[in-house]
Design a protein around this motif. Structure first.
Motif, PDB file in Angstrom:
ATOM      1  N   GLY A 189      14.240  -2.678  -1.237  1.00 40.15           N
ATOM      2  CA  GLY A 189      15.162  -2.524  -0.124  1.00 40.15           C
ATOM      3  C   GLY A 189      15.371  -3.840   0.601  1.00 40.15           C
ATOM      4  O   GLY A 189      14.826  -4.878   0.221  1.00 40.15           O
ATOM      5  N   ALA A 190      16.175  -3.814   1.660  1.00 44.48           N
ATOM      6  CA  ALA A 190      16.429  -5.007   2.462  1.00 44.48           C
ATOM      7  C   ALA A 190      16.762  -4.594   3.888  1.00 44.48           C
ATOM      8  O   ALA A 190      17.261  -3.496   4.126  1.00 44.48           O
ATOM      9  CB  ALA A 190      17.579  -5.818   1.877  1.00 44.48           C
ATOM     10  N   ASP A 191      16.476  -5.480   4.825  1.00 42.41           N
ATOM     11  CA  ASP A 191      16.832  -5.241   6.215  1.00 42.41           C
ATOM     12  C   ASP A 191      18.260  -5.705   6.497  1.00 42.41           C
ATOM     13  O   ASP A 191      18.927  -5.162   7.371  1.00 42.41           O
ATOM     14  CB  ASP A 191      15.851  -5.963   7.140  1.00 42.41           C
ATOM     15  N   PRO A 217      10.947 -12.311   9.403  1.00 42.87           N
ATOM     16  CA  PRO A 217       9.495 -12.131   9.399  1.00 42.87           C
ATOM     17  C   PRO A 217       8.808 -13.278   8.649  1.00 42.87           C
ATOM     18  O   PRO A 217       9.235 -13.660   7.553  1.00 42.87           O
ATOM     19  CB  PRO A 217       9.293 -10.803   8.655  1.00 42.87           C
ATOM     20  N   ILE A 218       7.773 -13.811   9.267  1.00 41.29           N
ATOM     21  CA  ILE A 218       7.024 -14.914   8.669  1.00 41.29           C
ATOM     22  C   ILE A 218       5.544 -14.540   8.713  1.00 41.29           C
ATOM     23  O   ILE A 218       4.979 -14.348   9.797  1.00 41.29           O
ATOM     24  CB  ILE A 218       7.266 -16.230   9.443  1.00 41.29           C
ATOM     25  N   GLU A 219       4.917 -14.413   7.548  1.00 43.30           N
ATOM     26  CA  GLU A 219       3.496 -14.080   7.499  1.00 43.30           C
ATOM     27  C   GLU A 219       2.683 -15.354   7.675  1.00 43.30           C
ATOM     28  O   GLU A 219       2.929 -16.361   7.012  1.00 43.30           O
ATOM     29  CB  GLU A 219       3.145 -13.387   6.184  1.00 43.30           C
ATOM     30  N   VAL A 220       1.704 -15.304   8.584  1.00 42.76           N
ATOM     31  CA  VAL A 220       0.910 -16.499   8.899  1.00 42.76           C
ATOM     32  C   VAL A 220      -0.582 -16.185   8.881  1.00 42.76           C
ATOM     33  O   VAL A 220      -1.000 -15.064   9.195  1.00 42.76           O
ATOM     34  CB  VAL A 220       1.291 -17.089  10.281  1.00 42.76           C
ATOM     35  N   ILE A 221      -1.367 -17.202   8.524  1.00 40.79           N
ATOM     36  CA  ILE A 221      -2.823 -17.111   8.635  1.00 40.79           C
ATOM     37  C   ILE A 221      -3.171 -16.952  10.118  1.00 40.79           C
ATOM     38  O   ILE A 221      -2.632 -17.677  10.966  1.00 40.79           O
ATOM     39  CB  ILE A 221      -3.480 -18.389   8.066  1.00 40.79           C
ATOM     40  N   PRO A 222      -4.065 -16.020  10.474  1.00 39.74           N
ATOM     41  CA  PRO A 222      -4.322 -15.743  11.894  1.00 39.74           C
ATOM     42  C   PRO A 222      -4.654 -16.969  12.744  1.00 39.74           C
ATOM     43  O   PRO A 222      -4.124 -17.116  13.846  1.00 39.74           O
ATOM     44  CB  PRO A 222      -5.488 -14.749  11.842  1.00 39.74           C
ATOM     45  N   MET A 223      -5.489 -17.864  12.242  1.00 40.66           N
ATOM     46  CA  MET A 223      -5.885 -19.016  13.061  1.00 40.66           C
ATOM     47  C   MET A 223      -4.721 -19.970  13.335  1.00 40.66           C
ATOM     48  O   MET A 223      -4.774 -20.781  14.257  1.00 40.66           O
ATOM     49  CB  MET A 223      -7.027 -19.789  12.392  1.00 40.66           C
ATOM     50  N   ALA A 224      -3.646 -19.854  12.552  1.00 38.99           N
ATOM     51  CA  ALA A 224      -2.540 -20.816  12.648  1.00 38.99           C
ATOM     52  C   ALA A 224      -1.341 -20.290  13.430  1.00 38.99           C
ATOM     53  O   ALA A 224      -0.372 -21.025  13.621  1.00 38.99           O
ATOM     54  CB  ALA A 224      -2.084 -21.209  11.240  1.00 38.99           C
ATOM     55  N   TYR A 225      -1.416 -19.042  13.917  1.00 41.73           N
ATOM     56  CA  TYR A 225      -0.175 -18.455  14.442  1.00 41.73           C
ATOM     57  C   TYR A 225       0.396 -19.242  15.618  1.00 41.73           C
ATOM     58  O   TYR A 225       1.611 -19.393  15.733  1.00 41.73           O
ATOM     59  CB  TYR A 225      -0.372 -16.977  14.789  1.00 41.73           C
ATOM     60  N   LYS A 226      -0.451 -19.785  16.488  1.00 39.73           N
ATOM     61  CA  LYS A 226       0.058 -20.478  17.676  1.00 39.73           C
ATOM     62  C   LYS A 226       0.735 -21.802  17.313  1.00 39.73           C
ATOM     63  O   LYS A 226       1.868 -22.052  17.744  1.00 39.73           O
ATOM     64  CB  LYS A 226      -1.061 -20.693  18.690  1.00 39.73           C
ATOM     65  N   PRO A 227       0.081 -22.687  16.541  1.00 39.74           N
ATOM     66  CA  PRO A 227       0.785 -23.908  16.159  1.00 39.74           C
ATOM     67  C   PRO A 227       2.037 -23.658  15.324  1.00 39.74           C
ATOM     68  O   PRO A 227       3.031 -24.374  15.466  1.00 39.74           O
ATOM     69  CB  PRO A 227      -0.259 -24.719  15.376  1.00 39.74           C
ATOM     70  N   GLY A 279       9.103  -4.078   7.482  1.00 44.82           N
ATOM     71  CA  GLY A 279       7.910  -3.250   7.336  1.00 44.82           C
ATOM     72  C   GLY A 279       6.643  -4.051   7.116  1.00 44.82           C
ATOM     73  O   GLY A 279       5.564  -3.475   6.936  1.00 44.82           O
ATOM     74  N   GLY A 280       6.758  -5.382   7.091  1.00 44.64           N
ATOM     75  CA  GLY A 280       5.580  -6.241   7.026  1.00 44.64           C
ATOM     76  C   GLY A 280       5.046  -6.533   5.635  1.00 44.64           C
ATOM     77  O   GLY A 280       3.951  -7.066   5.500  1.00 44.64           O
ATOM     78  N   PHE A 337       0.838  -1.198   0.000  1.00 41.94           N
ATOM     79  CA  PHE A 337       0.000   0.000   0.000  1.00 41.94           C
ATOM     80  C   PHE A 337       0.874   1.249   0.000  1.00 41.94           C
ATOM     81  O   PHE A 337       0.596   2.221  -0.703  1.00 41.94           O
ATOM     82  CB  PHE A 337      -0.919  -0.009   1.231  1.00 41.94           C
ATOM     83  N   GLN A 338       1.972   1.229   0.787  1.00 38.49           N
ATOM     84  CA  GLN A 338       2.911   2.362   0.840  1.00 38.49           C
ATOM     85  C   GLN A 338       3.473   2.675  -0.538  1.00 38.49           C
ATOM     86  O   GLN A 338       3.511   3.831  -0.968  1.00 38.49           O
ATOM     87  CB  GLN A 338       4.056   2.055   1.811  1.00 38.49           C
ATOM     88  N   ALA A 339       3.931   1.622  -1.242  1.00 32.56           N
ATOM     89  CA  ALA A 339       4.510   1.816  -2.572  1.00 32.56           C
ATOM     90  C   ALA A 339       3.456   2.337  -3.552  1.00 32.56           C
ATOM     91  O   ALA A 339       3.734   3.212  -4.377  1.00 32.56           O
ATOM     92  CB  ALA A 339       5.102   0.502  -3.080  1.00 32.56           C
TER      93      ALA A 339
END
Length: 243
Positions: A88-90, A141-151, A103-104, A60-62
Motif C-alpha cells: 500500500g501507500a499513503d 516517516p524517517i526511522e532513526v536509532i533512538p540515541m540519534a533522534y535529537k541530532p 503505519g511505521g 508483524f501485522q503482515a
C-alpha cells in the motif's frame, strides 16, 4: 470507515492480485488496511486454484495475516529473490514517487519491496496526488536509532526546513517504537521538493535507518474508486493519461 473508500481499497487490491499473482511465485506481502484485501484475495486464489506460493511479510501485522489465512510464510534468508511485492501507500504522485510508513513499517517494507522483480502499489483514490504533500499532511516517516533522534531532528530542520516531529504512541506513554526497536520522526515539509535529493540527504545523516520515500521504484499503482472501479498508472504514463 466510509463504504466507498473500503470498496476502492478492495477493488484495487483484488485487481492487482488477479493481474500479477501466478503459480509458484514468491510474493512480498505489504502492510496496512488496503493490503488486508490483497491477502484475502491471495488466500481465495490459493484455495480455488491450488496455487503454490510463498509469502514474505513486511511487518508483524503482515506476518500475522499470512499465518491466520493459512498461507505459506517465508523469510528473506531463504527466499531473497521475490517475483512480486504488493504493498500500500499513503500517497503517490504522478511520477510514481510515494510516501509509505504511516503505519511505521517503512524499513521492512522497503527491504522486501526492493527484493522483488516487480513492485506493485495498491491504494484508494484519496492517495492519488499530483505532488507529494497535496493530500498527505503527516509528513515523511524517517526511522532513526533512538540515541540519534535529537541530532537527526535538528539536522533535518536546519537543512530542509519544516518540522521533524517524533511520533508519539496513542495507547501507550512515550514514542512509537518500530518492529526494529527504533523511533520515527515525521518530517512535515513545506512546498515542492526534489525527492531524489531529499532522500539522498536524509540517508546521509548518521542515525537514519530508512525513510518512507519510495522513489519511482513501483512498476504500477492501482487506485480504487468509491464506486469500486479501478484505474492504474505505470512508469510510462503521465497523470493526464491515467484517468
Amino acid at each position: 470507515m466510509d463504504e466507498g473508500i473500503n470498496a476502492g481499497k478492495k477493488a484495487a487490491a483484488y485487481k492487482a492480485v488477479d493481474d500479477f499473482v501466478k503459480d509458484n511465485q514468491i510474493i512480498g506481502v505489504g502492510s496496512g488496511s488496503t493490503i488486508v484485501y490483497s491477502i484475502d484475495r491471495i488466500a481465495e486464489r490459493v484455495k480455488n486454484e491450488n496455487l503454490k506460493l510463498i509469502c514474505i511479510p513486511t511487518s508483524f501485522q503482515a506476518r500475522q495475516a499470512i499465518i491466520e489465512r493459512g498461507l505459506t510464510l517465508g523469510q528473506l534468508e531463504m527466499n531473497p529473490k521475490l517475483d512480486i511485492a504488493i504493498d500500500g501507500a499513503d500517497e503517490v504522485d504522478y511520477q510514481l514517487n510515494c510516501i509509505k510508513g504511516g503505519g511505521g513499517c517503512q524499513t521492512q517494507e522497503k527491504i522486501v519491496d526492493y527484493c522483488a522483480e516487480e513492485f506493485i502499489l495498491v491504494a484508494d483514490y484519496r492517495k492519488d496526488s499530483e505532488h507529494l504533500g497535496d493530500s498527505w499532511k503527516k509528513g515523511i516517516p524517517i526511522e532513526v536509532i533512538p540515541m540519534a533522534y535529537k541530532p537527526v531532528q535538528m539536522k533535518i530542520q536546519s537543512k530542509l526546513g519544516g518540522k521533524a516531529n517524533i511520533r508519539m504512541a496513542t495507547k501507550k506513554a512515550g514514542p512509537v517504537v518500530t518492529d526494529n526497536g527504533n523511533l520515527i520522526l515525521d518530517w512535515c515539509f513545506e512546498g515542492k521538493q526534489n525527492w531524489e535529493q531529499v532522500d539522498t540527504f536524509l540517508h546521509s545523516i548518521p542515525g537514519v535507518v530508512e525513510t518512507g520515500l519510495f522513489i519511482q521504484s513501483a512498476k504500477m499503482v492501482y487506485f480504487g474508486t468509491a464506486e469500486g472501479k479501478v484505474y492504474t498508472r505505470n512508469k510510462n504514463q503521465d497523470m493526464l493519461n491515467s484517468h
